[in-house]
Design an enzyme around this catalytic site. Structure first.
Site, PDB file in Angstrom:
ATOM      1  N   ASN A 263      28.369  58.978  24.819  1.00 26.97           N
ATOM      2  CA  ASN A 263      29.610  58.432  25.346  1.00 26.97           C
ATOM      3  C   ASN A 263      29.881  59.129  26.679  1.00 26.97           C
ATOM      4  OD1 ASN A 263      32.237  57.665  25.876  1.00 26.97           O
ATOM      5  ND2 ASN A 263      33.134  58.705  24.091  1.00 26.97           N
ATOM      6  N   TRP A 264      29.677  58.382  27.760  1.00 28.13           N
ATOM      7  CA  TRP A 264      29.789  59.006  29.089  1.00 28.13           C
ATOM      8  C   TRP A 264      31.238  59.100  29.556  1.00 28.13           C
ATOM      9  CZ3 TRP A 264      25.144  56.747  32.439  1.00 28.13           C
ATOM     10  CH2 TRP A 264      23.945  57.032  31.768  1.00 28.13           C
ATOM     11  N   LYS A 265      32.156  58.489  28.804  1.00 27.10           N
ATOM     12  CA  LYS A 265      33.590  58.539  29.137  1.00 27.10           C
ATOM     13  C   LYS A 265      33.820  58.133  30.606  1.00 27.10           C
ATOM     14  CE  LYS A 265      34.184  61.855  25.475  1.00 27.10           C
ATOM     15  NZ  LYS A 265      34.992  62.906  24.862  1.00 27.10           N
TER      16      LYS A 265
ATOM     17  N   HIS B  84      38.145  55.132  19.704  1.00 27.85           N
ATOM     18  CA  HIS B  84      37.915  56.538  20.051  1.00 27.85           C
ATOM     19  C   HIS B  84      39.252  57.282  20.074  1.00 27.85           C
ATOM     20  CE1 HIS B  84      36.904  60.116  22.332  1.00 27.85           C
ATOM     21  NE2 HIS B  84      35.662  59.910  21.929  1.00 27.85           N
TER      22      HIS B  84
ATOM     23  N   GLY C 110      35.329  67.788  22.816  1.00 28.10           N
ATOM     24  CA  GLY C 110      35.443  68.374  24.150  1.00 28.10           C
ATOM     25  C   GLY C 110      35.993  69.791  24.151  1.00 28.10           C
TER      26      GLY C 110
ATOM     27  N   SER D 134      31.716  67.975  20.116  1.00 25.55           N
ATOM     28  CA  SER D 134      30.978  69.155  20.575  1.00 25.55           C
ATOM     29  C   SER D 134      29.593  69.302  19.941  1.00 25.55           C
ATOM     30  CB  SER D 134      31.810  70.426  20.370  1.00 25.55           C
ATOM     31  OG  SER D 134      33.017  70.342  21.106  1.00 25.55           O
TER      32      SER D 134
ATOM     33  N   GLY E  94      29.498  63.405  23.568  1.00 26.50           N
ATOM     34  CA  GLY E  94      30.237  63.299  24.826  1.00 26.50           C
ATOM     35  C   GLY E  94      29.585  64.153  25.900  1.00 26.50           C
ATOM     36  N   GLY E  95      30.120  65.346  26.102  1.00 28.29           N
ATOM     37  CA  GLY E  95      29.670  66.231  27.182  1.00 28.29           C
ATOM     38  C   GLY E  95      28.159  66.375  27.296  1.00 28.29           C
TER      39      GLY E  95
ATOM     40  N   GLU F  95      34.941  61.746  13.998  1.00 25.31           N
ATOM     41  CA  GLU F  95      35.145  62.677  15.096  1.00 25.31           C
ATOM     42  C   GLU F  95      36.452  63.419  14.905  1.00 25.31           C
ATOM     43  OE1 GLU F  95      32.793  61.491  18.777  1.00 25.31           O
ATOM     44  OE2 GLU F  95      34.613  60.307  18.839  1.00 25.31           O
TER      45      GLU F  95
ATOM     46  N   GLU G  56      40.469  59.317  22.053  1.00 25.83           N
ATOM     47  CA  GLU G  56      41.147  59.337  23.364  1.00 25.83           C
ATOM     48  C   GLU G  56      41.902  58.025  23.583  1.00 25.83           C
ATOM     49  OE1 GLU G  56      37.672  60.624  25.529  1.00 25.83           O
ATOM     50  OE2 GLU G  56      37.851  62.567  24.527  1.00 25.83           O
TER      51      GLU G  56
HETATM   52  P1  PGA Z   1      32.190  65.810  22.988  1.00 22.87           P
HETATM   53  O1  PGA Z   1      32.788  64.333  22.835  1.00 22.87           O
HETATM   54  O2  PGA Z   1      30.765  65.757  22.522  1.00 22.87           O
HETATM   55  O3  PGA Z   1      32.310  66.126  24.452  1.00 22.87           O
HETATM   56  O4  PGA Z   1      33.028  66.701  22.131  1.00 22.87           O
HETATM   57  C1  PGA Z   1      32.482  63.525  21.734  1.00 22.87           C
HETATM   58  C2  PGA Z   1      33.217  62.218  21.830  1.00 22.87           C
HETATM   59  O5  PGA Z   1      34.345  62.198  22.308  1.00 22.87           O
HETATM   60  O6  PGA Z   1      32.699  61.155  21.449  1.00 22.87           O
END
Ligand code: PGA
Length: 251
Positions: A9-11, A95, A173, A213, A234-235, A167, A97
């Protein structure tokens, strides 16, 4: 046997040109692997260019959201046809977010999931509790409401086409990963729920990803849990060597 699945997930990172570079790096690094299923979810503006780059590889394309209407006066939104036209096969829905900042509710998650299914996109439905909810002992209730709400009215045949991502919001994050045992416990709980809502076949065949994470150094242990079928990353999805290491941990 559930095939492992890893989605990046490149956000809201990567301009189209940066995304093209990352996609090229990923194609060289992992494009020919065929252990785990691999999907990258760049921002909308980069979908078309990433799609062109990953042609001929085993990497598939995902989007980070979609609207539940086919088209219309919905400023800022994107439809299933727009996504499919640029090669999207998967879509992240609900998600945290989106839930936290953009008014996503179980009801909108459900409408989006229904639309994704009817248009042939594979939904990756995200569920998970916040730290407050966990500390207040409401973790199971919250996860249950996300799963039941997201799947309301969805038939068994359709449910079998979906993927769930657990999640825990406090792990996204933050560098705080759920321990493999904590994650496994919730994954098993979700499987039990699916058995109640549908039957043993759905409970046994749905892939449940862990997200929050996930890094090269913890992926292997997480993915070796019996009910963890891969990750939503994510990251670490923004660095080709890290994503490669995570995909290899799943393969
Ligand atoms: P993260 O994000 O790996 O940076 O914690 C995961 C996600 O939001 O899907």
């Amino acid at each position: 046997m559930r095939r492992k699945f890893v989605a990046g997930n490149w956000k809201m990172y990567k301009t189209p040109s940066e995304a093209e570079t990352l996609a090229g790096d990923l194609k060289s690094a992992i494009g020919a692997l065929n252990g785990a299923e691999m999907v990258v979810c760049p921002p909308y503006t980069a979908l078309d260019r990433v799609n062109r780059v990953i042609q001929g590889s085993n990497i598939r394309l995902g989007a980070q959201d979609l609207h539940w209407e086919d088209q219309g006066a919905y400023t800022g939104k994107i439809s299933h046809d727009m996504l499919k036209d640029v090669g999207v096969s998967h879509v992240i829905i609900g998600h945290s977010e989106q839930r936290t900042y953009f008014h996503e509710t179980n009801e909108t998650v459900n409408k989006k999931t229904v639309k994704a299914l009817s248009s042939g996109l594979t939904p990756i439905v995200c569920v998970g509790e916040t730290l407050d909810e966990r500390e207040a002992g409401r973790m199971h209730d919250v996860v249950q409401s996300h799963v039941r709400g997201g799947y309301a009215g969805i038939s068994k045949a359709d449910a079998l086409k979906t993927i769930i991502a657990y999640e825990p919001v406090w792990a996204i994050g933050t560098g705080k990963t759920a321990t493999p045992e904590q994650a496994q416990e919730v994954h098993a709980f979700i499987r039990g729920l699916l058995k109640e809502m549908y039957d043993a076949e759905v409970a046994e065949s749905l892939r449940i990803l862990y997200g929050g994470s996930v890094k090269p150094d913890n992926a292997g242990e997480l993915f070796s849990q019996p009910d963890i079928d891969g990750g939503l990353i994510g990251g670490a999805a923004l660095k080709a060597p890290d994503f490669k290491a995570i995909v290899e941990a799943a393969s």
